[in-house]
Design an enzyme around this catalytic site. Structure first.
Site, PDB file in Angstrom:
ATOM      1  N   HIS A 145       0.841  -1.199   0.000  1.00 52.26           N
ATOM      2  CA  HIS A 145       0.000   0.000   0.000  1.00 52.26           C
ATOM      3  C   HIS A 145       0.873   1.245   0.000  1.00 52.26           C
ATOM      4  O   HIS A 145       2.091   1.151   0.140  1.00 52.26           O
ATOM      5  CB  HIS A 145      -1.016  -0.001   1.149  1.00 52.26           C
ATOM      6  CG  HIS A 145      -0.435   0.131   2.536  1.00 52.26           C
ATOM      7  ND1 HIS A 145       0.401  -0.813   3.085  1.00 52.26           N
ATOM      8  CD2 HIS A 145      -0.595   1.098   3.484  1.00 52.26           C
ATOM      9  CE1 HIS A 145       0.724  -0.431   4.318  1.00 52.26           C
ATOM     10  NE2 HIS A 145       0.148   0.725   4.579  1.00 52.26           N
ATOM     11  N   HIS A 156       1.341   3.970   1.896  1.00 48.03           N
ATOM     12  CA  HIS A 156       1.862   4.752   3.026  1.00 48.03           C
ATOM     13  C   HIS A 156       3.391   4.863   2.973  1.00 48.03           C
ATOM     14  O   HIS A 156       4.078   3.895   2.624  1.00 48.03           O
ATOM     15  CB  HIS A 156       1.421   4.135   4.358  1.00 48.03           C
ATOM     16  CG  HIS A 156       0.000   4.447   4.699  1.00 48.03           C
ATOM     17  ND1 HIS A 156      -0.767   3.655   5.535  1.00 48.03           N
ATOM     18  CD2 HIS A 156      -0.801   5.472   4.317  1.00 48.03           C
ATOM     19  CE1 HIS A 156      -1.979   4.186   5.644  1.00 48.03           C
ATOM     20  NE2 HIS A 156      -2.034   5.279   4.908  1.00 48.03           N
ATOM     21  N   ASP A 196       5.689   4.784   5.103  1.00 54.22           N
ATOM     22  CA  ASP A 196       6.511   3.825   5.853  1.00 54.22           C
ATOM     23  C   ASP A 196       6.561   2.465   5.151  1.00 54.22           C
ATOM     24  O   ASP A 196       7.154   1.516   5.672  1.00 54.22           O
ATOM     25  CB  ASP A 196       6.038   3.698   7.311  1.00 54.22           C
ATOM     26  CG  ASP A 196       4.628   3.143   7.445  1.00 54.22           C
ATOM     27  OD1 ASP A 196       3.735   3.609   6.707  1.00 54.22           O
ATOM     28  OD2 ASP A 196       4.415   2.237   8.273  1.00 54.22           O
ATOM     29  N   HIS A 197       5.940   2.374   3.965  1.00 50.01           N
ATOM     30  CA  HIS A 197       6.009   1.142   3.168  1.00 50.01           C
ATOM     31  C   HIS A 197       6.611   1.377   1.779  1.00 50.01           C
ATOM     32  O   HIS A 197       6.999   0.433   1.104  1.00 50.01           O
ATOM     33  CB  HIS A 197       4.618   0.504   3.037  1.00 50.01           C
ATOM     34  CG  HIS A 197       4.069   0.112   4.378  1.00 50.01           C
ATOM     35  ND1 HIS A 197       4.030  -1.178   4.824  1.00 50.01           N
ATOM     36  CD2 HIS A 197       3.606   0.873   5.402  1.00 50.01           C
ATOM     37  CE1 HIS A 197       3.550  -1.203   6.066  1.00 50.01           C
ATOM     38  NE2 HIS A 197       3.286   0.025   6.434  1.00 50.01           N
ATOM     39  N   HIS A 226      -7.662  -0.505   5.430  1.00 49.03           N
ATOM     40  CA  HIS A 226      -6.616   0.376   5.980  1.00 49.03           C
ATOM     41  C   HIS A 226      -6.390   1.533   5.006  1.00 49.03           C
ATOM     42  O   HIS A 226      -6.390   2.698   5.391  1.00 49.03           O
ATOM     43  CB  HIS A 226      -5.352  -0.445   6.191  1.00 49.03           C
ATOM     44  CG  HIS A 226      -4.172   0.321   6.689  1.00 49.03           C
ATOM     45  ND1 HIS A 226      -4.114   0.899   7.935  1.00 49.03           N
ATOM     46  CD2 HIS A 226      -2.982   0.611   6.099  1.00 49.03           C
ATOM     47  CE1 HIS A 226      -2.942   1.507   8.086  1.00 49.03           C
ATOM     48  NE2 HIS A 226      -2.241   1.347   6.984  1.00 49.03           N
ATOM     49  N   ASP A 234      -0.299  -3.761   6.195  1.00 53.36           N
ATOM     50  CA  ASP A 234      -0.991  -3.231   7.379  1.00 53.36           C
ATOM     51  C   ASP A 234      -2.459  -3.643   7.396  1.00 53.36           C
ATOM     52  O   ASP A 234      -3.290  -2.989   8.037  1.00 53.36           O
ATOM     53  CB  ASP A 234      -0.905  -1.697   7.425  1.00 53.36           C
ATOM     54  CG  ASP A 234       0.492  -1.208   7.741  1.00 53.36           C
ATOM     55  OD1 ASP A 234       1.390  -2.038   7.974  1.00 53.36           O
ATOM     56  OD2 ASP A 234       0.695   0.033   7.757  1.00 53.36           O
ATOM     57  N   HIS A 257       4.361  -4.556  10.607  1.00 54.07           N
ATOM     58  CA  HIS A 257       4.843  -3.938  11.847  1.00 54.07           C
ATOM     59  C   HIS A 257       4.964  -4.949  12.989  1.00 54.07           C
ATOM     60  O   HIS A 257       4.212  -5.917  13.047  1.00 54.07           O
ATOM     61  CB  HIS A 257       3.879  -2.836  12.318  1.00 54.07           C
ATOM     62  CG  HIS A 257       3.833  -1.636  11.431  1.00 54.07           C
ATOM     63  ND1 HIS A 257       4.629  -0.533  11.616  1.00 54.07           N
ATOM     64  CD2 HIS A 257       3.079  -1.377  10.336  1.00 54.07           C
ATOM     65  CE1 HIS A 257       4.365   0.377  10.679  1.00 54.07           C
ATOM     66  NE2 HIS A 257       3.422  -0.119   9.875  1.00 54.07           N
TER      67      HIS A 257
HETATM   68 FE    FE Z   1       2.566   0.912   8.187  1.00 48.89          FE
HETATM   69 ZN    ZN Z   2      -0.059   1.730   6.555  1.00 42.38          ZN
END
Ligand code: FE
Ligand code: ZN
Length: 254
Positions: free
Chosen positions: A56, A58, A60-61, A114, A133, A171
Site C-alpha cells: 500500500h 503509506h 513507511d512502506h 486500511h 498493514d 509492523h
Molecule cells: Fe505501516
Molecule cells: Zn499503513
C-alpha cells in the site's frame, strides 16, 4: 524450492522483507520504508534486487522505492487500485492476479480497509503471506480509508488461506495487540498462552513475526468476529460486521 526470506527491521517498528527465489535468483524487497538498510542487507548477502513489492501507498512502506530503483533498477510492483500513489510503480496488480516472481508466483488479493488500494501477496508454494498493514499478528490495521464492512471482507479472504500459512506483516505490533485482545477474550486459553510466548520473545529482544494463520484464527479477535460467543460479548449476536466494528472501535480507544 521455498523462498529465502530475510526480515529487516526499519524505522521504529516496521519490517521490510527481502525475498530470494533460489532457482532464478530473483530478489524482492517488500514494503521498503527506507532504502539504506535494504541496500546494506543486499550487499552483505551478495544479492541483486530485481523487484520492489508494495502492499500500500503509506510512506513507511514505500519511502525507499525511488532510491532502491535508482540504485538497482528493480521493477516496482504495487496495487492497481492505488497506482497513482505508489512512487515509481512499473507493474500494477489487483485482485486474483498472479504475480510471477522468478520460478514462484504470488496470488494477489485486494484487501481494502486500511487504505482503499491495499493488496496482499500470497506465495502459495512457500506458504507465505505478506499482509502489510491489513492483518497484523493478533490485530489489524486502522480503517483510514475504508469501512468495517470492507475490512471484514478483506480479512475474510485471508482467513480462508491454509492454516499453515506464515503471516509476514508490516509492523511489530504483536505485544500491544495481545494486550488488547486479552481485554476482548480474557478466557481464550490459546490467546493467554500466546500472549505469554510473545512477552517472552519481546523480553529477549526477538521478533514475533512471522506467525501462522492457525494461530491468528485461534487468537486474533479481528478474525474472530464470526464466533458466536464473541458476537454476544460485543452485543451483536449473528452480526460479524457489527462485531468487527465494535472490536475495531474499542481498539482505537484502547
Ligand atoms: Fe505501516
Ligand atoms: Zn499503513
Amino acid at each position: 524450492m521455498p523462498l529465502e526470506i530475510q526480515q529487516i527491521p526499519a524505522l521504529r517498528d516496521n519490517y521490510v522483507y527481502l525475498l530470494r527465489e533460489p532457482n532464478s535468483g530473483a530478489v524482492g524487497a517488500v514494503d521498503p520504508s527506507v532504502a539504506a538498510p535494504v541496500l546494506a542487507a543486499l550487499s552483505s548477502r551478495g544479492w541483486n534486487l530485481t523487484h520492489v513489492i508494495n502492499t500500500h501507498h503509506h510512506p513507511d512502506h514505500t519511502g525507499g522505492n525511488l532510491d532502491l530503483k535508482a540504485a538497482t533498477k528493480a521493477i516496482i510492483v504495487g496495487p492497481l487500485a492505488d497506482k497513482g500513489r505508489i512512487p515509481g510503480i512499473d507493474v500494477a496488480v489487483g485482485d486474483g492476479d498472479t504475480f510471477k516472481f522468478g520460478d514462484e508466483a504470488a496470488t494477489v488479493f485486494d484487501v481494502p480497509g486500511h487504505t482503499r488500494g491495499h493488496i496482499a501477496y500470497w506465495f502459495k508454494d512457500s506458504q507465505a503471506l505478506f499482509s502489510g498493514d491489513t492483518l497484523f499478528l493478533m490485530g489489524c490495521g486502522r480503517l483510514f480509508e475504508g469501512t468495517p464492512q470492507q475490512m471484514w471482507t478483506s480479512l475474510s479472504k485471508l482467513k480462508n488461506l491454509p492454516p499453515a500459512t506464515r503471516v509476514y506483516c508490516g509492523h511489530e505490533y504483536t505485544q500491544a495487540n495481545a494486550r488488547f485482545a486479552l481485554t476482548v477474550e480474557p478466557k481464550n486459553a490459546d490467546l493467554v498462552a500466546r500472549a505469554k510466548r510473545v512477552d517472552a520473545a519481546r523480553a529477549a529482544g526477538k521478533s514475533t513475526v512471522p506467525g501462522t494463520m492457525a494461530d491468528e484464527l485461534a487468537t486474533n479477535p479481528f478474525l474472530r468476529a464470526d464466533v458466536p460467543d464473541l458476537q454476544r460479548a460485543m452485543g451483536a449476536p449473528g452480526d460479524a460486521v457489527a462485531t468487527f466494528a465494535a472490536i475495531r472501535k474499542a481498539k482505537d480507544n484502547f
